[in-house]
Design an enzyme around this catalytic site. Structure first.
Site, PDB file in Angstrom:
ATOM      1  N   ASP A  24     -89.630 -75.259 -37.756  1.00  0.00           N
ATOM      2  CA  ASP A  24     -90.295 -75.796 -36.557  1.00  0.00           C
ATOM      3  C   ASP A  24     -89.380 -76.507 -35.563  1.00  0.00           C
ATOM      4  O   ASP A  24     -89.778 -77.528 -34.969  1.00  0.00           O
ATOM      5  CB  ASP A  24     -91.417 -76.747 -36.969  1.00  0.00           C
ATOM      6  CG  ASP A  24     -92.546 -76.050 -37.702  1.00  0.00           C
ATOM      7  OD1 ASP A  24     -92.466 -74.817 -37.894  1.00  0.00           O
ATOM      8  OD2 ASP A  24     -93.504 -76.730 -38.105  1.00  0.00           O
ATOM      9  N   LYS A 129     -96.594 -69.785 -38.209  1.00  0.00           N
ATOM     10  CA  LYS A 129     -97.444 -70.344 -39.265  1.00  0.00           C
ATOM     11  C   LYS A 129     -98.556 -71.186 -38.640  1.00  0.00           C
ATOM     12  O   LYS A 129     -98.310 -72.040 -37.787  1.00  0.00           O
ATOM     13  CB  LYS A 129     -96.608 -71.186 -40.241  1.00  0.00           C
ATOM     14  CG  LYS A 129     -95.882 -72.376 -39.647  1.00  0.00           C
ATOM     15  CD  LYS A 129     -95.053 -73.076 -40.728  1.00  0.00           C
ATOM     16  CE  LYS A 129     -94.385 -74.328 -40.204  1.00  0.00           C
ATOM     17  NZ  LYS A 129     -95.317 -75.414 -39.847  1.00  0.00           N
ATOM     18  N   CYS A 162     -94.321 -80.864 -42.147  1.00  0.00           N
ATOM     19  CA  CYS A 162     -94.103 -79.434 -42.380  1.00  0.00           C
ATOM     20  C   CYS A 162     -92.964 -79.153 -43.354  1.00  0.00           C
ATOM     21  O   CYS A 162     -93.038 -78.202 -44.140  1.00  0.00           O
ATOM     22  CB  CYS A 162     -93.854 -78.735 -41.051  1.00  0.00           C
ATOM     23  SG  CYS A 162     -95.290 -78.804 -39.948  1.00  0.00           S
TER      24      CYS A 162
END
Length: 229
Positions: A24, A129, A162
Site C-alpha cells: 500500500d 485488495k 494492513c
C-alpha cells in the site's frame, strides 16, 4: 542455509522461494495533499521509509527475485466494500467520496496509484485488495504458489493495520515472514513499535523483524558471485 540477522533469532534465507511484498505505498497514504494528509496525519512519517523500500526493491530486481505490490482499493460501484467499512467513522471523507486526489480508495483513481519512487515494472504484479490483508479476496496466494514462494520479506504501510494483517494471514498459510523494521511505518509511532513487538513475541509467534541493511547484506552474500582473482 544462510540467515538474516533478525529478532527474535536469525531468519532463515532459502536458496529459492523468496519474494518481496510492498504493501500500500499509494499516493493517497504517502503524499502531501492525499487522503491521509486530509485526515490530519503527518505523511512525512510514512515518506521517511521510501529510501529503504526502494533499496530493497532495487536489490530484488537486481537478483531477479519476485516483487509484489498491493494497493487498497474498491470497484467504482463499491460493490466490494461492506457498508460497515464505508460508513465507519465521523470524518468528512468516506470511501468513494471525492477527495484531493480523486475518489477515496477507488481503483484507478489518481490517489490509488503507487508513488512514483516505487513504480512497478511492467512485469511486476500489483495486487488490488478490498480489505486490510493482502490475501483476502485477492489472487496473491495463487501467484505465490505458482512461483513456489515460501518466504516473504514484508514492507509498506501502515504497520499496525494492513502490514500486520497481511503478515498474520501469511503466517496462517505457512509462509515464513520477515517484517523490515525501517521499511514499514505508521502515522502513530507507538502503534508501529507495539506491532513489531507483537509479531516477534513468544519466539516469533507471527514471524521475524529485521533491518534493511541486514536484508541487503545477506542477499548480496547469497546472490552476488565472488570476484574472480
Amino acid at each position: 542455509m544462510p540467515t538474516i540477522p533478525a529478532l527474535p533469532y536469525p531468519y532463515p534465507l532459502p536458496l529459492t522461494g523468496l519474494a518481496l511484498l510492498i504493501i500500500d505505498m499509494q499516493r493517497d497514504f504517502i503524499e502531501p495533499g492525499g487522503f491521509g494528509d486530509a485526515l490530519g496525519n503527518d505523511v512525512s512519517l510514512l515518506r521517511a521509509i521510501i529510501p529503504q523500500v526502494k533499496a530493497l526493491q532495487e536489490a530484488f530486481r537486481r537478483y531477479n527475485l519476485p516483487i509484489f505490490q498491493t494497493v487498497e482499493g474498491h470497484l467504482p460501484d463499491l460493490s466490494d466494500c461492506p457498508p460497515s467499512k464505508r460508513d465507519r467513522g465521523s470524518g468528512p471523507l468516506k470511501i468513494g467520496d471525492r477527495g484531493p486526489m480523486g475518489r477515496i480508495l477507488v481503483l484507478g483513481e489518481p490517489g490509488n496509484g503507487i508513488i512514483a519512487e516505487l513504480a512497478p515494472l511492467p512485469e511486476e504484479v500489483i495486487i488490488p485488495k478490498p480489505g486490510k490483508g493482502a490475501f483476502y479476496a485477492t489472487d496473491l496466494e495463487s501467484h505465490l504458489q505458482s512461483l513456489g514462494i515460501t518466504h516473504l520479506i514484508i514492507t509498506g504501510v501502515t504497520t499496525e493495520v494492513c502490514v500486520q494483517t497481511t503478515m498474520r494471514e501469511a503466517n496462517d498459510r505457512g509462509y515464513e515472514c520477515l517484517l523490515v523494521e525501517d521499511a514499514t511505518e505508521s502515522y502513530f509511532p507507538a502503534f508501529k513499535q507495539a506491532t513489531l513487538e507483537m509479531v516477534r513475541a513468544q519466539d516469533g509467534i507471527i514471524g521475524w523483524t529485521g533491518s534493511t541493511k541486514a536484508v541487503l547484506r545477506t542477499l548480496a552474500l547469497q546472490y552476488e558471485a565472488p570476484a574472480v582473482v
